[in-house]
Design a protein around this motif. Structure first.
Motif, PDB file in Angstrom:
ATOM      1  N   PHE A  78      62.031 -42.124  -6.196  1.00  0.00           N
ATOM      2  CA  PHE A  78      61.583 -43.394  -6.763  1.00  0.00           C
ATOM      3  C   PHE A  78      60.076 -43.390  -7.018  1.00  0.00           C
ATOM      4  CE2 PHE A  78      60.168 -47.818  -6.364  1.00  0.00           C
ATOM      5  CZ  PHE A  78      61.021 -48.452  -7.257  1.00  0.00           C
ATOM      6  N   LEU A  79      59.305 -42.739  -6.123  1.00  0.00           N
ATOM      7  CA  LEU A  79      57.853 -42.781  -6.209  1.00  0.00           C
ATOM      8  C   LEU A  79      57.254 -41.594  -6.962  1.00  0.00           C
ATOM      9  CD1 LEU A  79      56.979 -43.971  -2.583  1.00  0.00           C
ATOM     10  CD2 LEU A  79      56.975 -45.332  -4.690  1.00  0.00           C
ATOM     11  N   ASP A  80      58.065 -40.609  -7.336  1.00  0.00           N
ATOM     12  CA  ASP A  80      57.533 -39.430  -8.024  1.00  0.00           C
ATOM     13  C   ASP A  80      56.786 -39.785  -9.311  1.00  0.00           C
ATOM     14  OD1 ASP A  80      57.342 -36.474  -8.485  1.00  0.00           O
ATOM     15  OD2 ASP A  80      58.637 -36.985 -10.191  1.00  0.00           O
ATOM     16  N   PRO A  81      57.294 -40.712 -10.154  1.00  0.00           N
ATOM     17  CA  PRO A  81      56.515 -41.062 -11.355  1.00  0.00           C
ATOM     18  C   PRO A  81      55.136 -41.641 -11.032  1.00  0.00           C
ATOM     19  CG  PRO A  81      58.777 -41.827 -11.565  1.00  0.00           C
ATOM     20  CD  PRO A  81      58.602 -41.379 -10.149  1.00  0.00           C
ATOM     21  N   VAL A  82      55.031 -42.373  -9.911  1.00  0.00           N
ATOM     22  CA  VAL A  82      53.734 -42.919  -9.519  1.00  0.00           C
ATOM     23  C   VAL A  82      52.776 -41.779  -9.170  1.00  0.00           C
ATOM     24  CG1 VAL A  82      52.535 -44.455  -7.918  1.00  0.00           C
ATOM     25  CG2 VAL A  82      54.865 -45.009  -8.684  1.00  0.00           C
ATOM     26  N   ALA A  83      53.281 -40.807  -8.416  1.00  0.00           N
ATOM     27  CA  ALA A  83      52.452 -39.654  -8.061  1.00  0.00           C
ATOM     28  C   ALA A  83      52.053 -38.865  -9.311  1.00  0.00           C
ATOM     29  CB  ALA A  83      53.195 -38.754  -7.075  1.00  0.00           C
ATOM     30  N   ASP A  84      52.973 -38.713 -10.259  1.00  0.00           N
ATOM     31  CA  ASP A  84      52.651 -38.012 -11.497  1.00  0.00           C
ATOM     32  C   ASP A  84      51.574 -38.753 -12.286  1.00  0.00           C
ATOM     33  OD1 ASP A  84      54.507 -36.080 -10.896  1.00  0.00           O
ATOM     34  OD2 ASP A  84      56.111 -36.988 -12.101  1.00  0.00           O
ATOM     35  N   ARG A  85      51.647 -40.080 -12.284  1.00  0.00           N
ATOM     36  CA  ARG A  85      50.644 -40.868 -13.005  1.00  0.00           C
ATOM     37  C   ARG A  85      49.262 -40.722 -12.358  1.00  0.00           C
ATOM     38  NH1 ARG A  85      51.220 -45.244 -16.323  1.00  0.00           N
ATOM     39  NH2 ARG A  85      53.155 -44.182 -16.896  1.00  0.00           N
ATOM     40  N   LEU A  86      49.227 -40.703 -11.031  1.00  0.00           N
ATOM     41  CA  LEU A  86      47.952 -40.510 -10.343  1.00  0.00           C
ATOM     42  C   LEU A  86      47.383 -39.115 -10.622  1.00  0.00           C
ATOM     43  CD1 LEU A  86      48.679 -42.209  -6.892  1.00  0.00           C
ATOM     44  CD2 LEU A  86      47.289 -43.099  -8.771  1.00  0.00           C
ATOM     45  N   GLU A  87      48.285 -38.115 -10.718  1.00  0.00           N
ATOM     46  CA  GLU A  87      47.821 -36.764 -11.048  1.00  0.00           C
ATOM     47  C   GLU A  87      47.229 -36.718 -12.453  1.00  0.00           C
ATOM     48  OE1 GLU A  87      49.969 -33.140  -9.180  1.00  0.00           O
ATOM     49  OE2 GLU A  87      51.559 -34.568  -9.674  1.00  0.00           O
ATOM     50  N   GLU A  88      47.830 -37.466 -13.378  1.00  0.00           N
ATOM     51  CA  GLU A  88      47.296 -37.508 -14.736  1.00  0.00           C
ATOM     52  C   GLU A  88      45.903 -38.133 -14.773  1.00  0.00           C
ATOM     53  OE1 GLU A  88      50.125 -39.631 -17.013  1.00  0.00           O
ATOM     54  OE2 GLU A  88      51.665 -38.055 -16.938  1.00  0.00           O
TER      55      GLU A  88
ATOM     56  N   ASP B 138      56.032 -32.132  -2.267  1.00  0.00           N
ATOM     57  CA  ASP B 138      56.528 -30.860  -2.816  1.00  0.00           C
ATOM     58  C   ASP B 138      57.580 -31.055  -3.911  1.00  0.00           C
ATOM     59  OD1 ASP B 138      54.930 -29.467  -1.023  1.00  0.00           O
ATOM     60  OD2 ASP B 138      56.460 -29.505   0.547  1.00  0.00           O
ATOM     61  N   TRP B 139      57.677 -32.259  -4.473  1.00  0.00           N
ATOM     62  CA  TRP B 139      58.771 -32.560  -5.406  1.00  0.00           C
ATOM     63  C   TRP B 139      58.776 -31.611  -6.611  1.00  0.00           C
ATOM     64  CZ3 TRP B 139      62.746 -35.794  -4.557  1.00  0.00           C
ATOM     65  CH2 TRP B 139      63.598 -36.065  -5.623  1.00  0.00           C
ATOM     66  N   ASP B 140      57.640 -31.437  -7.246  1.00  0.00           N
ATOM     67  CA  ASP B 140      57.597 -30.584  -8.442  1.00  0.00           C
ATOM     68  C   ASP B 140      57.940 -29.132  -8.111  1.00  0.00           C
ATOM     69  OD1 ASP B 140      56.872 -32.776  -9.935  1.00  0.00           O
ATOM     70  OD2 ASP B 140      54.719 -32.392  -9.783  1.00  0.00           O
TER      71      ASP B 140
END
Length: 360
Positions: free
Chosen positions: A42-52, A168-170
């Motif tokens: 559920f939170l992976d997109p949030v982490a991806d957005r922060l990485e961007e 470690d999701w990615d």
């Protein structure tokens, strides 16, 4: 040389059987890991957005974890105790509400004054049953979520699992992608992307809609002074996961409570009704189109069946995996239908290209 399709089907069937057997045998043990995985997904997109935005994966995960801890502490101190107390109070108040309903009906239907009236006896019996079971019901509801295993272990293990899976999701996705059968890699990737689209569109989006609407209903109902407004709002928000059910059940329950609390002052009753009308308008015109999107292939009836079937077979863990499994089954069924419609079994001789068509 590729394995024959028959042998591949046998292997995949064995894998599915092993998965279901482990789910049935280890359901209570793997509960925090399933919940942790769901939170990480559920939170992976949030982490991806922060990485961007230029942050590392570690810092992004740490920020998300810090915010989650703050939200959990606030909920534990402010919301959860009030929710429990209002739920118990609602169970204790139901006999009085039913008694008032009985009086209301008796004034308009004198035949109900007969002590042997079926409706009169049913209302009295229902009120006593609910009152005697209200505390037990609350205990069972919370025990089903936290008492399947030791509550302390659940509360400690689940966030830790979610943190490391999110971190470690990615890498895990890349590792699983590297293990895909080479002959079917492209097909499996396409099917997996469709399942992820369904999950992202429905689960992430619908859970966000549930949270927003549940908060809106709870705050709005408490602002108008409705007793048990927090409970009604929470129930309506939770049931919003099934389209239209949350608004219908929450609206009926809140208007019914408002009629007894604000009888003689119809303005407040209308205000309670307008809250749910406004919530339905916000959901239909903004939240669902923006967060859930169009049709994602999960019909409400299919969703209800999946939740009932997996919940009965595998308990609380089964209900957690019901949506992803039902989404996966839906994608596979649509893929199978596409294969069928593209084959000779569906097209037959009439649908097959002729020699003239091929030469043209």
């Amino acid at each position: 040389m590729a394995l024959p399709a028959r042998q591949q089907l046998i292997y995949w069937s064995i894998a599915a059987a092993v998965f279901l057997a482990l789910l049935w045998l280890l359901g209570n043990v793997i509960l925090p890991f399933v919940v942790g995985g769901a939170i990480a997904y559920f939170l992976d997109p949030v982490a991806d957005r922060l990485e961007e935005m230029g942050l590392s994966r570690t810092i992004s995960t740490a920020i998300i974890a810090l915010v989650a801890v703050v939200v959990f502490v606030i909920a534990a101190l402010l919301v959860i105790p009030t929710l429990i107390s209002q739920t118990i109070a609602l169970g204790d108040a139901i006999p009085e509400i039913l008694s008032q309903l009985q009086t209301f009906l008796s004034d308009r239907f004198p035949s109900m004054n007969d002590p042997d009236s079926t409706v009169r006896q049913s209302l009295a019996t229902l009120g006593e049953i609910i009152k005697s079971r209200s505390g037990e019901l609350v205990e069972k509801v919370f025990a089903s979520a936290l008492g399947v295993i030791n509550a302390v272990i659940f509360i400690v293990v689940c966030p830790v699992v979610a943190f490391y899976l999110l971190l470690d999701w990615d890498h895990m996705v890349a590792r699983i992608d590297g293990l895909l059968p080479r002959d079917h890699q492209a097909t499996i990737r396409e099917l997996a992307s469709q399942v992820d689209a369904v999950m992202a569109g429905f689960v992430r989006g619908q859970l966000t809609v549930c949270l927003i609407l549940g908060t809106f209903y709870s705050v709005a109902l408490m602002l108008v002074g409705l007793q048990f407004g927090l409970v009604v709002g929470a129930v309506a928000g939770l049931l919003t996961f099934i389209p239209y059910v949350g608004s219908l059940v929450g609206g009926a329950l809140s208007i019914g409570l408002a009629m007894f609390q604000f009888w003689g002052d119809p303005g407040w009753i209308v205000a309670v009704g307008l809250i749910f009308i406004m919530g339905q308008m916000i959901e239909g015109n903004y939240l669902t189109p923006k967060l859930v999107g169009g049709s994602v292939g999960l019909h409400p009836v299919w969703l209800l069946f999946a939740l009932s079937a997996f919940g009965t077979a595998f308990g609380f863990v089964g209900m957690l995996v019901a949506v992803p499994v039902s989404a996966m089954i839906g994608v596979l069924v649509r893929f199978a239908i596409g294969q069928y419609q593209g084959g000779l079994l569906y097209r037959g001789i009439v649908g097959s290209p002729t020699k003239d068509d091929e030469s043209a």
